[in-house]
Structures are given as C-alpha cells and as structure tokens.
Write a protein that holds these residues in place. Structure first.
Motif, PDB file in Angstrom:
ATOM      1  N   SER A   1      -0.648   7.328 -11.303  1.00 37.76           N
ATOM      2  CA  SER A   1       0.782   7.619 -11.239  1.00 37.76           C
ATOM      3  C   SER A   1       0.988   9.064 -10.791  1.00 37.76           C
ATOM      4  O   SER A   1       0.121   9.919 -10.985  1.00 37.76           O
ATOM      5  CB  SER A   1       1.447   7.406 -12.608  1.00 37.76           C
ATOM      6  OG  SER A   1       0.836   8.232 -13.589  1.00 37.76           O
TER       7      SER A   1
ATOM      8  N   GLN B   1      -0.440   7.223  -4.965  1.00 39.43           N
ATOM      9  CA  GLN B   1      -0.706   6.436  -6.170  1.00 39.43           C
ATOM     10  C   GLN B   1      -1.155   5.026  -5.800  1.00 39.43           C
ATOM     11  O   GLN B   1      -2.001   4.441  -6.484  1.00 39.43           O
ATOM     12  CB  GLN B   1       0.509   6.406  -7.086  1.00 39.43           C
ATOM     13  CG  GLN B   1       1.772   5.841  -6.477  1.00 39.43           C
ATOM     14  CD  GLN B   1       2.980   6.100  -7.353  1.00 39.43           C
ATOM     15  OE1 GLN B   1       2.968   6.956  -8.232  1.00 39.43           O
ATOM     16  NE2 GLN B   1       4.039   5.342  -7.112  1.00 39.43           N
ATOM     17  N   ASP B   2      -0.643   4.472  -4.709  1.00 39.40           N
ATOM     18  CA  ASP B   2      -1.083   3.157  -4.253  1.00 39.40           C
ATOM     19  C   ASP B   2      -2.444   3.242  -3.565  1.00 39.40           C
ATOM     20  O   ASP B   2      -3.315   2.380  -3.769  1.00 39.40           O
ATOM     21  CB  ASP B   2      -0.057   2.565  -3.292  1.00 39.40           C
ATOM     22  CG  ASP B   2       1.282   2.307  -3.960  1.00 39.40           C
ATOM     23  OD1 ASP B   2       1.289   1.982  -5.157  1.00 39.40           O
ATOM     24  OD2 ASP B   2       2.318   2.456  -3.295  1.00 39.40           O
ATOM     25  N   GLN B   3      -2.635   4.280  -2.735  1.00 41.81           N
ATOM     26  CA  GLN B   3      -3.919   4.451  -2.051  1.00 41.81           C
ATOM     27  C   GLN B   3      -5.051   4.612  -3.050  1.00 41.81           C
ATOM     28  O   GLN B   3      -6.106   3.981  -2.923  1.00 41.81           O
ATOM     29  CB  GLN B   3      -3.857   5.681  -1.139  1.00 41.81           C
ATOM     30  CG  GLN B   3      -2.861   5.566  -0.001  1.00 41.81           C
ATOM     31  CD  GLN B   3      -2.703   6.870   0.768  1.00 41.81           C
ATOM     32  OE1 GLN B   3      -2.947   7.960   0.236  1.00 41.81           O
ATOM     33  NE2 GLN B   3      -2.296   6.779   2.016  1.00 41.81           N
TER      34      GLN B   3
ATOM     35  N   GLY C   1       2.236   2.307   3.268  1.00 42.11           N
ATOM     36  CA  GLY C   1       1.752   0.939   3.092  1.00 42.11           C
ATOM     37  C   GLY C   1       1.861   0.147   4.380  1.00 42.11           C
ATOM     38  O   GLY C   1       0.973  -0.655   4.716  1.00 42.11           O
TER      39      GLY C   1
ATOM     40  N   ARG D   1       5.760   6.032   0.244  1.00 43.88           N
ATOM     41  CA  ARG D   1       4.770   4.998  -0.091  1.00 43.88           C
ATOM     42  C   ARG D   1       4.978   3.708   0.704  1.00 43.88           C
ATOM     43  O   ARG D   1       4.010   3.061   1.100  1.00 43.88           O
ATOM     44  CB  ARG D   1       4.758   4.735  -1.595  1.00 43.88           C
ATOM     45  CG  ARG D   1       6.065   4.221  -2.165  1.00 43.88           C
ATOM     46  CD  ARG D   1       6.084   4.335  -3.694  1.00 43.88           C
ATOM     47  NE  ARG D   1       5.039   3.560  -4.310  1.00 43.88           N
ATOM     48  CZ  ARG D   1       5.247   2.374  -4.899  1.00 43.88           C
ATOM     49  NH1 ARG D   1       6.451   1.832  -4.895  1.00 43.88           N
ATOM     50  NH2 ARG D   1       4.256   1.726  -5.486  1.00 43.88           N
ATOM     51  N   ASP D   2       6.226   3.285   0.940  1.00 40.49           N
ATOM     52  CA  ASP D   2       6.451   2.056   1.687  1.00 40.49           C
ATOM     53  C   ASP D   2       5.975   2.204   3.134  1.00 40.49           C
ATOM     54  O   ASP D   2       5.359   1.292   3.701  1.00 40.49           O
ATOM     55  CB  ASP D   2       7.928   1.671   1.657  1.00 40.49           C
ATOM     56  CG  ASP D   2       8.386   1.235   0.278  1.00 40.49           C
ATOM     57  OD1 ASP D   2       7.519   0.892  -0.557  1.00 40.49           O
ATOM     58  OD2 ASP D   2       9.608   1.227   0.031  1.00 40.49           O
TER      59      ASP D   2
ATOM     60  N   THR E   1       5.862   0.952  -9.372  1.00 38.34           N
ATOM     61  CA  THR E   1       4.959   0.210 -10.239  1.00 38.34           C
ATOM     62  C   THR E   1       3.582   0.830 -10.202  1.00 38.34           C
ATOM     63  O   THR E   1       3.071   1.171  -9.137  1.00 38.34           O
ATOM     64  CB  THR E   1       4.853  -1.258  -9.791  1.00 38.34           C
ATOM     65  OG1 THR E   1       6.158  -1.840  -9.781  1.00 38.34           O
ATOM     66  CG2 THR E   1       3.956  -2.054 -10.728  1.00 38.34           C
ATOM     67  N   SER E   2       2.974   1.029 -11.347  1.00 44.19           N
ATOM     68  CA  SER E   2       1.619   1.565 -11.432  1.00 44.19           C
ATOM     69  C   SER E   2       0.931   0.942 -12.629  1.00 44.19           C
ATOM     70  O   SER E   2       1.432   1.032 -13.764  1.00 44.19           O
ATOM     71  CB  SER E   2       1.643   3.087 -11.576  1.00 44.19           C
ATOM     72  OG  SER E   2       0.346   3.592 -11.736  1.00 44.19           O
TER      73      SER E   2
ATOM     74  N   THR F   1      -6.236   1.635  -5.280  1.00 44.29           N
ATOM     75  CA  THR F   1      -7.145   0.736  -4.573  1.00 44.29           C
ATOM     76  C   THR F   1      -8.544   1.321  -4.486  1.00 44.29           C
ATOM     77  O   THR F   1      -9.536   0.663  -4.815  1.00 44.29           O
ATOM     78  CB  THR F   1      -6.618   0.453  -3.158  1.00 44.29           C
ATOM     79  OG1 THR F   1      -5.337  -0.190  -3.253  1.00 44.29           O
ATOM     80  CG2 THR F   1      -7.581  -0.445  -2.389  1.00 44.29           C
TER      81      THR F   1
END
Length: 330
Positions: free
Chosen positions: A208, A196-198, A99, A95-96, A163-164, A201
């Motif tokens: 999650s 989960q981050d994509q 990102g 994920r990092d 974090t979610s 948004t």
C-alpha cells in the motif's frame, strides 16, 4: 544514445533533459510550444504535438528512447514510439494507466512509471526484507514547485477507491503512522500510486502507498479532499500560496515499512529532480532490454543506481540490505 524528451519544457522534462545530457546522451527536446522549447538546454529541438501519432513514429525512428514527461496518459503514444523503433518510458504515477501499459505487447521495451514514485519506491521496496504487508510512505515538501500534471494528479485521485491485499479503502480517508527519518512520527494518508499494484505482483505480498506533506499541518488539506473530493480543486489552489511562503520546505522522504519497523528509506531535495535523476539513470537499461513492459524494479536494483543517486544528493538506506537472485533483463 539518442533520447527524446516529450514535454521537455515542463518541470520534470527540463530537468530530465539536463540529467540525460550529463550522462552523455544526445537529447532532443520535444513539445508543442516552440518558444518555450527553444529555452530548454538540449542538442536538438523538435516542435511536435502528442496527438500527431504519425509524427511521433517518425521522431521515434531517429531515437533510441522516448521519455513521456508531458502528463498525457495515452497508451497510443507508447505504441507509436515503439512502432517507430524506440524504447518508451513514462513517468506517470496513475495506477490505471500504468496497468493499461502493462497489458501491451510492444515491439520495443516500455518502462511504466519511472521516477521517484513509482520508481525509486519500487527499488526500496524490493530491497526491504521481511514478509507480510508492505507500506510505502511518501512525505512531500509543500514548498516545491511541482509540475502541473503531477500536482493535479495528487488532488484528482481524492476519494478514489483503491484495493490492496483484498482491502478496499478510499484515497486520503485512512491514516497510518510512520517513523520518518529527520521528521519523527508522521501521520500519512492512504494514497493510490501505481507501484502498489506492480510490487504486489513482483513481491507476492500486499503493498500500500501513503502520502503526506511537510509541514505536517498541510496533510490536513489532503484529508479534507478525501472526505469532500469536490473541494480538491479549491484546496489545490489554496496550497499554491502556502508553497510560495514555505519555499524552503522542498525536502522529500520515502519510507518503506512492514508491520514492525522501517525497512528502507530515501531522502533528498526537490521531487522533480529525483524523478529526473532516476529516469535518466534507467534510460540505457531500458533501451537495451528485450521487448516487454517493465516496472522500475524489473530494470534495476537499488545498488545499480546507488552511485548516481548519491551524486544527485539522494541518500538511501536499507535495514537490513539484502541481495536477491535477480537477472538483469538486458
């Protein structure tokens, strides 16, 4: 198209070279080890180190798209490829790193995390109706010979904070129950996959990811790693003999659920094959997209890939299926 596969003699890279050629693309197998490289079925072979960015630019200038299947997570590799004139695809789940890619302003399009997870998971999540938090459960067959980079990543993130939806949790320390087609009720552990981050948004809802092994008892190894991250390397080695003994347990299943029910799912054999299939099916969509950085759900919808997934033995279902207003980036 002309497609260059970096790390073409790896577990995913080799399969991706075959899948891309099956779709009619001219494939160049790229890697450092000339001996291993020569055994990859491809139209051409190029010995190249990923640290040779000038060489990467020259290589990219002769191709439409470059796929990074090395496990090397370096945004400079993406920039060198796009500066050379090729689109760039990375199959990473970190994920990092994804990102970091998302913050680039490339000269050509970049696909950040295209495969099974992230990738197919994104498409399933977008096809799932409903509101509120969305949970993506992944059950991996422990009997599959996973690629070295992918296996190492699964253990390396043990205990990491994610974090979610404003909630902070530690990877593999929190459990959630899922109804998994063909397997029944399964307990999966909080994971840290990049989608989960994509998706948080693009869908504007908390997302999650959760992970478990098949057979179910093997998930306990992840739980131990979550509590004692220092033991992760040992547990990784311990899982190797188990995989050898359980070689037929190579089926994976992805389940997308909301607070009340399962909304979408997919299943198939061998994660490396699924990752290669999804990546290959997105190559042309990526190469013809405008400059920018794309997640899988920004390049395609589930129905766009359904026929190709079916040919690869991947079964998908949504409940209910929905069609959204969505514009193809091409």
């Amino acid at each position: 198209m002309k497609a260059a596969v970096l790390g073409a003699y790896g577990a995913v890279g080799r399969r991706l070279a075959v899948e891309a050629a099956t779709l009619g693309h001219a494939v160049t197998a790229v890697g450092r080890d000339g001996t291993r490289l020569s055994g990859v079925p491809a139209h051409d072979h190029l010995r190249l180190s990923m640290t040779d960015l000038a060489g990467v630019r020259r290589m990219a200038a002769a191709h439409d798209v470059v796929v990074n299947a090395t496990g090397v997570e370096d945004s400079q590799l993406a920039l060198a490829s796009t500066e050379g004139g090729a689109a760039f695809m990375d199959i990473s789940a970190e994920r990092d790193y994804l990102g970091e890619l998302s913050r680039l302003a490339p000269a050509r399009p970049i696909a950040a995390g295209i495969g099974l997870a992230p990738g197919l998971t994104n498409l399933l999540a977008v096809a799932a109706s409903g509101e509120g938090p969305l949970h993506i459960g992944i059950v991996a067959g422990i009997g599959e010979p996973h690629g070295d980079a992918a296996r190492a990543w699964v253990w390396s993130v043990s205990g990491r904070q994610v974090t979610s939806g404003g909630t902070k949790q530690r990877v593999y320390r929190t459990a959630r129950r899922f109804d998994v087609p063909g397997l029944g009720r399964r307990t999966l552990l909080r994971a840290g996959f990049g989608e989960q981050d994509q998706l948080a948004t693009s869908l504007d809802r908390p997302v999650s990811t959760w992970l478990g092994f098949d057979p179910a008892w093997a998930t306990a190894l992840l739980a131990v790693a979550g509590i004692a991250p220092g033991a992760a390397a040992y547990l990784d080695r311990l899982s190797g003999p188990a995989a050898t003994l359980l070689a037929q347990r190579d089926r994976w299943t992805v389940v997308v659920s909301d607070a009340t029910s399962t909304r979408a799912w997919a299943t198939g054999r061998r994660e490396v094959d699924a990752t290669a299939t999804v990546a290959a099916l997105c190559l042309e969509r990526l190469a013809t997209a405008p400059p920018g950085v794309y997640a899988a759900d920004e390049l395609a919808r589930l129905d766009d890939l359904r026929e190709g997934l079916s040919r690869a033995g991947i079964e998908v279902a949504t409940n209910p299926s929905i069609t959204e207003n969505w514009k193809d980036p091409r």
